[in-house]
Design a protein around this motif. Structure first.
Motif, PDB file in Angstrom:
ATOM      1  N   ALA A  80       0.832  -1.191   0.000  1.00 47.17           N
ATOM      2  CA  ALA A  80       0.000   0.000   0.000  1.00 47.17           C
ATOM      3  C   ALA A  80       0.866   1.240   0.000  1.00 47.17           C
ATOM      4  CB  ALA A  80      -0.919   0.008   1.214  1.00 47.17           C
ATOM      5  N   ALA A  81       2.150   1.096   0.423  1.00 47.14           N
ATOM      6  CA  ALA A  81       3.071   2.216   0.420  1.00 47.14           C
ATOM      7  C   ALA A  81       3.836   2.300  -0.882  1.00 47.14           C
ATOM      8  CB  ALA A  81       4.053   2.085   1.588  1.00 47.14           C
ATOM      9  N   ALA A  82       3.420   1.512  -1.887  1.00 44.37           N
ATOM     10  CA  ALA A  82       4.097   1.547  -3.170  1.00 44.37           C
ATOM     11  C   ALA A  82       3.967   2.927  -3.784  1.00 44.37           C
ATOM     12  CB  ALA A  82       3.499   0.503  -4.109  1.00 44.37           C
ATOM     13  N   THR A  83       4.894   3.218  -4.699  1.00 47.89           N
ATOM     14  CA  THR A  83       4.990   4.584  -5.186  1.00 47.89           C
ATOM     15  C   THR A  83       3.867   4.975  -6.126  1.00 47.89           C
ATOM     16  OG1 THR A  83       6.419   3.721  -6.874  1.00 47.89           O
ATOM     17  CG2 THR A  83       7.463   4.669  -4.951  1.00 47.89           C
ATOM     18  N   ILE A  84       3.663   6.289  -6.261  1.00 45.91           N
ATOM     19  CA  ILE A  84       2.544   6.818  -7.031  1.00 45.91           C
ATOM     20  C   ILE A  84       3.036   7.853  -8.029  1.00 45.91           C
ATOM     21  CG2 ILE A  84       0.408   8.136  -6.875  1.00 45.91           C
ATOM     22  CD1 ILE A  84       0.130   7.012  -4.071  1.00 45.91           C
ATOM     23  N   GLY A  85       2.736   7.651  -9.304  1.00 45.50           N
ATOM     24  CA  GLY A  85       3.003   8.666 -10.309  1.00 45.50           C
ATOM     25  C   GLY A  85       1.726   9.446 -10.505  1.00 45.50           C
ATOM     26  N   LEU A  86       1.789  10.732 -10.382  1.00 46.33           N
ATOM     27  CA  LEU A  86       0.557  11.531 -10.397  1.00 46.33           C
ATOM     28  C   LEU A  86       0.072  11.750 -11.829  1.00 46.33           C
ATOM     29  CD1 LEU A  86       1.478  14.158  -7.700  1.00 46.33           C
ATOM     30  CD2 LEU A  86       0.234  12.023  -7.455  1.00 46.33           C
ATOM     31  N   VAL A  87      -1.139  11.322 -12.104  1.00 46.96           N
ATOM     32  CA  VAL A  87      -1.729  11.480 -13.424  1.00 46.96           C
ATOM     33  C   VAL A  87      -2.981  12.337 -13.291  1.00 46.96           C
ATOM     34  CG1 VAL A  87      -2.784  10.300 -15.387  1.00 46.96           C
ATOM     35  CG2 VAL A  87      -0.879   9.231 -14.157  1.00 46.96           C
ATOM     36  N   PRO A  88      -3.024  13.511 -13.916  1.00 44.07           N
ATOM     37  CA  PRO A  88      -4.210  14.353 -13.770  1.00 44.07           C
ATOM     38  C   PRO A  88      -5.429  13.678 -14.370  1.00 44.07           C
ATOM     39  CG  PRO A  88      -2.765  15.211 -15.477  1.00 44.07           C
ATOM     40  CD  PRO A  88      -2.020  14.101 -14.794  1.00 44.07           C
ATOM     41  N   ALA A  89      -6.543  13.757 -13.665  1.00 45.68           N
ATOM     42  CA  ALA A  89      -7.782  13.170 -14.158  1.00 45.68           C
ATOM     43  C   ALA A  89      -8.947  13.870 -13.488  1.00 45.68           C
ATOM     44  CB  ALA A  89      -7.828  11.672 -13.870  1.00 45.68           C
ATOM     45  N   LEU A  90     -10.085  13.856 -14.136  1.00 42.91           N
ATOM     46  CA  LEU A  90     -11.276  14.458 -13.570  1.00 42.91           C
ATOM     47  C   LEU A  90     -12.222  13.367 -13.109  1.00 42.91           C
ATOM     48  CD1 LEU A  90     -11.955  17.349 -16.112  1.00 42.91           C
ATOM     49  CD2 LEU A  90     -10.739  17.438 -13.929  1.00 42.91           C
ATOM     50  N   ALA A  91     -12.953  13.665 -12.046  1.00 38.21           N
ATOM     51  CA  ALA A  91     -13.900  12.695 -11.528  1.00 38.21           C
ATOM     52  C   ALA A  91     -15.018  12.459 -12.530  1.00 38.21           C
ATOM     53  CB  ALA A  91     -14.484  13.201 -10.211  1.00 38.21           C
ATOM     54  N   ALA A 129      -6.802  14.412  -9.816  1.00 42.37           N
ATOM     55  CA  ALA A 129      -6.117  13.522  -8.888  1.00 42.37           C
ATOM     56  C   ALA A 129      -5.186  14.303  -7.970  1.00 42.37           C
ATOM     57  CB  ALA A 129      -5.331  12.454  -9.661  1.00 42.37           C
ATOM     58  N   GLN A 130      -4.482  15.280  -8.541  1.00 46.18           N
ATOM     59  CA  GLN A 130      -3.572  16.081  -7.729  1.00 46.18           C
ATOM     60  C   GLN A 130      -4.338  16.861  -6.656  1.00 46.18           C
ATOM     61  OE1 GLN A 130       0.029  16.507  -7.715  1.00 46.18           O
ATOM     62  NE2 GLN A 130      -0.739  17.281  -5.781  1.00 46.18           N
ATOM     63  N   GLN A 131      -5.474  17.436  -7.064  1.00 48.81           N
ATOM     64  CA  GLN A 131      -6.273  18.189  -6.094  1.00 48.81           C
ATOM     65  C   GLN A 131      -6.802  17.282  -4.992  1.00 48.81           C
ATOM     66  OE1 GLN A 131      -9.058  19.786  -8.965  1.00 48.81           O
ATOM     67  NE2 GLN A 131      -8.152  21.848  -8.880  1.00 48.81           N
ATOM     68  N   LEU A 132      -7.167  16.055  -5.349  1.00 45.95           N
ATOM     69  CA  LEU A 132      -7.692  15.138  -4.348  1.00 45.95           C
ATOM     70  C   LEU A 132      -6.589  14.695  -3.386  1.00 45.95           C
ATOM     71  CD1 LEU A 132     -10.125  13.691  -3.276  1.00 45.95           C
ATOM     72  CD2 LEU A 132      -9.762  11.867  -4.960  1.00 45.95           C
ATOM     73  N   ILE A 133      -5.396  14.474  -3.910  1.00 43.88           N
ATOM     74  CA  ILE A 133      -4.267  14.131  -3.038  1.00 43.88           C
ATOM     75  C   ILE A 133      -3.941  15.296  -2.115  1.00 43.88           C
ATOM     76  CG2 ILE A 133      -1.779  13.671  -3.023  1.00 43.88           C
ATOM     77  CD1 ILE A 133      -2.201  11.904  -5.450  1.00 43.88           C
ATOM     78  N   ASP A 134      -3.978  16.516  -2.659  1.00 44.66           N
ATOM     79  CA  ASP A 134      -3.768  17.694  -1.821  1.00 44.66           C
ATOM     80  C   ASP A 134      -4.836  17.795  -0.739  1.00 44.66           C
ATOM     81  OD1 ASP A 134      -1.546  18.372  -3.299  1.00 44.66           O
ATOM     82  OD2 ASP A 134      -2.590  19.851  -4.549  1.00 44.66           O
ATOM     83  N   LYS A 135      -6.051  17.407  -1.079  1.00 45.51           N
ATOM     84  CA  LYS A 135      -7.149  17.460  -0.121  1.00 45.51           C
ATOM     85  C   LYS A 135      -6.897  16.477   1.029  1.00 45.51           C
ATOM     86  CE  LYS A 135     -12.220  17.544  -0.115  1.00 45.51           C
ATOM     87  NZ  LYS A 135     -12.356  18.993   0.021  1.00 45.51           N
ATOM     88  N   ILE A 136      -6.387  15.280   0.703  1.00 46.84           N
ATOM     89  CA  ILE A 136      -6.029  14.314   1.739  1.00 46.84           C
ATOM     90  C   ILE A 136      -4.917  14.873   2.623  1.00 46.84           C
ATOM     91  CG2 ILE A 136      -5.110  12.008   2.203  1.00 46.84           C
ATOM     92  CD1 ILE A 136      -6.287  11.120  -0.486  1.00 46.84           C
ATOM     93  N   ALA A 137      -3.914  15.451   1.973  1.00 47.84           N
ATOM     94  CA  ALA A 137      -2.775  15.987   2.715  1.00 47.84           C
ATOM     95  C   ALA A 137      -3.187  17.113   3.657  1.00 47.84           C
ATOM     96  CB  ALA A 137      -1.698  16.486   1.742  1.00 47.84           C
TER      97      ALA A 137
END
Length: 405
Positions: free
Chosen positions: A39-50, A62-70
């Motif tokens: 689950a800690a495997a690496t992540i390449g950020l790919v922009p996408a819309l819901a 995807a970037q905005q959602l990751i920022d939201k988690i952070a």
């Protein structure tokens, strides 16, 4: 959590030229918790819309959602989490759970020590009740058949209580934190969707795509689905899905599915959650009459109780093992020192024969060995004592052993 780069961050920017690469690699490979390490495997950020879905939420990348988690900073909550793990281990009649907990507890340790209880999450299905009121008060209860185990942090005190054995573990927050830091990652079992999501988002590179895969409702709350998938072939990991609360940014559900298909390997999600402040009484604990109380410093001194400290710096990929390959195809390798293969018992016992019966014999340029497989993690033990472990296929392990010969 640390902030993440923009969607157009380059792989060189992510990898850097210091020990951060080693930290990312080493974080993935400590058995037996590769179920969490993957689950800690690496992540390449790919922009996408819901995608459109139910519920109907504003589109987000995807970037905005990751920022939201952070940026999520939930301080108060209470709820129920259903936690299921299906590694596809052989049925040992419940013995595997006893072995996992006993390995951490040791012969004279307390059954209420958290290090011995939460390894149970590595197999089967469990119900957890969680509560938090800021950084000074948290509670996690593992609900069992006619029994309950609770871990309570209340100010400076840390309490563990096993109702089945009527045993109590007591330590201080500083002491417990120090012990947790000294334990290997194999004893640090994330217990909530947020824990698992934090592990999944610790590092980034170009071996994985990340998209927003529509919306969903979890525990009655609107959420976005963050989908993490390997770009590489040869891995046993299919995908990681994280349901993120649309309002708070807190992960509500975490699902890891294998490349082979079928049921999830890890599925942890809230079935009920509230962000109201829990009652202060939730975090108060007094040992029941007649309970055996073990102080944290006593437990640490008990034979077998203190976890061995890694030699060197595991965070930098040293300390006794190397990492071959990259991303989802990374393989941890080390020399067990057990030349001759699997151990054998004395006096007619044959531990090696028993263990060997659970694995598959393989041969290659490296020689001979045995591969032990689960639906996620595979491990090759060669007859000369070398060990290769990863969330990769059996063939990938054999090729790695051949290349390292």
């Amino acid at each position: 959590m640390a902030p993440y780069g923009s969607d157009d961050t380059t792989s060189d920017d992510r990898a850097g030229n210091d020990t951060s690469t080693g930290r990312r690699k080493a974080a993935r490979y400590v058995v037996p918790v590769a179920v969490v390490g993957v689950a800690a495997a690496t992540i390449g950020l790919v922009p996408a819309l819901a995608d459109s879905g139910d519920p109907d939420l504003p589109k987000i990348s995807a970037q905005q959602l990751i920022d939201k988690i952070a940026a999520s900073d939930v301080q108060q909550l209470s709820g129920t989490v259903r936690f299921s793990t299906d590694l596809g281990l052989p049925d040992l009649g419940g013995l595997e759970g006893s072995l996992l907990s006993g390995a951490n507890r040791g012969g004279d340790g307390s059954s209420a020590d958290p290090a011995s209880k939460f390894t149970e999450l590595l197999s089967g299905s469990h119900t957890l009740r969680v509560a938090a009121d800021g950084p000074e008060r948290q509670k996690v209860s593992l609900i069992e058949s006619a029994a309950e185990y609770s871990l309570i942090h209340d100010g400076k005190d840390v309490w563990g209580y096993d109702s089945r054995s009527n045993e109590v573990y007591h330590g201080t927050a500083d002491q417990h934190g120090k012990q947790q830091r000294e334990k290997t990652p194999a004893t640090k079992t994330p217990a909530t969707p947020k824990d698992l999501a934090d592990e999944a988002l610790k590092s980034v590179d170009d071996t994985t795509s990340v998209t927003v895969d529509g919306t969903v409702q979890v525990a009655g709350r609107d959420a976005y689905k963050l989908l993490i998938k390997p770009k590489q072939s040869g891995t046993t990991v299919g995908a990681v899905s994280i349901a993120v609360d649309a309002k708070t940014g807190m992960p509500l559900k975490f699902t890891l599915t294998p490349a082979s298909g079928g049921a999830a390997v890890v599925d942890a999600g809230f079935t009920q959650v509230s962000f109201a402040r829990p009652a202060a009484s939730t975090f108060r604990f007094t040992p029941p009459k007649g309970a055996k109380v073990t102080e944290g410093n006593d437990a640490a001194e008990a034979p077998g109780e203190r976890a061995p400290k890694p030699e060197g710096d595991l965070a930098e990929g040293r300390g006794g093992f190397d990492v071959l390959g990259q991303g989802w195809n990374s393989i941890a390798t080390f020399d067990s020192g057990a030349a001759g293969g699997l151990p054998s018992g004395k006096g007619g016992g044959d531990l090696g024969g028993f263990l060997g019966s659970l694995g598959d014999k393989v041969t290659g340029g490296f020689g001979k060995g045995t591969v032990f497989s689960t639906r996620l993690v595979n491990a090759l033990i060669t007859d000369d004592g070398k060990v290769y472990v990863g969330t990769v296929t059996k063939n990938a392990l054999v090729k790695a052993a051949d290349a390292a010969r």
